[in-house]
Design a protein around this motif. Structure first.
Motif, PDB file in Angstrom:
ATOM      1  N   ASN A 198      -4.554 -12.625   1.602  1.00 41.96           N
ATOM      2  CA  ASN A 198      -4.000 -13.071   2.883  1.00 41.96           C
ATOM      3  C   ASN A 198      -4.056 -12.259   3.998  1.00 41.96           C
ATOM      4  N   LEU A 199      -4.810 -12.872   4.895  1.00 35.94           N
ATOM      5  CA  LEU A 199      -5.049 -11.808   6.102  1.00 35.94           C
ATOM      6  C   LEU A 199      -4.091 -11.954   7.210  1.00 35.94           C
ATOM      7  N   PRO A 200      -3.856 -11.101   7.705  1.00 29.74           N
ATOM      8  CA  PRO A 200      -2.620 -11.090   8.713  1.00 29.74           C
ATOM      9  C   PRO A 200      -3.247 -11.806   9.981  1.00 29.74           C
ATOM     10  N   ASN A 225      -0.666  -6.226  -5.000  1.00 34.61           N
ATOM     11  CA  ASN A 225      -0.367  -7.543  -4.906  1.00 34.61           C
ATOM     12  C   ASN A 225       0.769  -7.887  -5.879  1.00 34.61           C
ATOM     13  N   LYS A 226       0.802  -7.254  -7.309  1.00 31.50           N
ATOM     14  CA  LYS A 226       1.698  -7.330  -8.099  1.00 31.50           C
ATOM     15  C   LYS A 226       3.189  -7.135  -7.369  1.00 31.50           C
ATOM     16  N   MET A 230      -0.784  -4.357   2.476  1.00 28.06           N
ATOM     17  CA  MET A 230      -2.160  -3.233   2.192  1.00 28.06           C
ATOM     18  C   MET A 230      -3.243  -3.739   3.194  1.00 28.06           C
ATOM     19  N   GLY A 231      -3.829  -2.626   3.353  1.00 26.73           N
ATOM     20  CA  GLY A 231      -4.984  -2.726   3.937  1.00 26.73           C
ATOM     21  C   GLY A 231      -6.124  -2.042   3.604  1.00 26.73           C
ATOM     22  N   LEU A 232      -7.422  -2.331   3.789  1.00 24.00           N
ATOM     23  CA  LEU A 232      -8.548  -1.389   3.392  1.00 24.00           C
ATOM     24  C   LEU A 232      -9.057  -0.675   4.349  1.00 24.00           C
ATOM     25  N   ALA A 233      -9.094   0.617   4.412  1.00 26.18           N
ATOM     26  CA  ALA A 233      -9.501   1.446   5.410  1.00 26.18           C
ATOM     27  C   ALA A 233     -10.950   1.733   5.210  1.00 26.18           C
TER      28      ALA A 233
END
Length: 133
Positions: free
Chosen positions: A43-45, A118-119, A124-127
């Motif tokens: 789910n992208l912001p 997710n659980k 969260m984001g990927l740096a």
């Protein structure tokens, strides 16, 4: 003038152009059906024009090339990571986790951390970083 009746009529049809067309259509069909890509669902912001004034806790989870998991620079196991994230999420529902994987990190560990977030329902984001040459 007389017409010669020696000429035989053609009794065969040249099917080579038809076969060429059939092969081209077959290749196009194969390429188009194998072009679909499977992947992770995320789910992208949605972008917002308003800058956020709220300050929330950010945890940086780094996966090293040796297979270690670091939370804000401290090595932890996956169970400890889950406990820390649950505790931080209980304190602040809008806390964020930045996942940073080194270039030689095991991809399975990165996916395990994404699945854990997710659980737990953690943002969260990927740096990413620029690779120096």
């Amino acid at each position: 003038m007389q017409v010669q009746d020696d000429a035989k009529p053609y009794d065969t049809i040249n099917v080579t152009p038809m076969l060429d067309l059939a092969y081209v259509l077959l290749v196009v069909f194969i390429l188009m059906t194998t072009a679909s890509v499977q992947g992770l669902s995320m789910n992208l912001p949605k972008p917002s024009n308003k800058p956020s004034t709220e300050k929330h806790e950010v945890r940086i989870v780094k996966i090293t090339g040796e297979g270690r998991v670091l939370v804000n620079g401290t090595a932890v196991s996956m169970q400890e990571l889950e406990a820390q994230l649950m505790q931080a999420h209980a304190k602040d529902k809008d806390m964020q986790v930045m996942i940073q994987g080194e270039a030689r990190a095991q991809y399975a560990l990165v996916i395990a951390v994404v699945d854990l977030c997710n659980k737990l329902g953690v943002n969260m984001g990927l740096a990413t970083s620029k690779i120096g040459i």
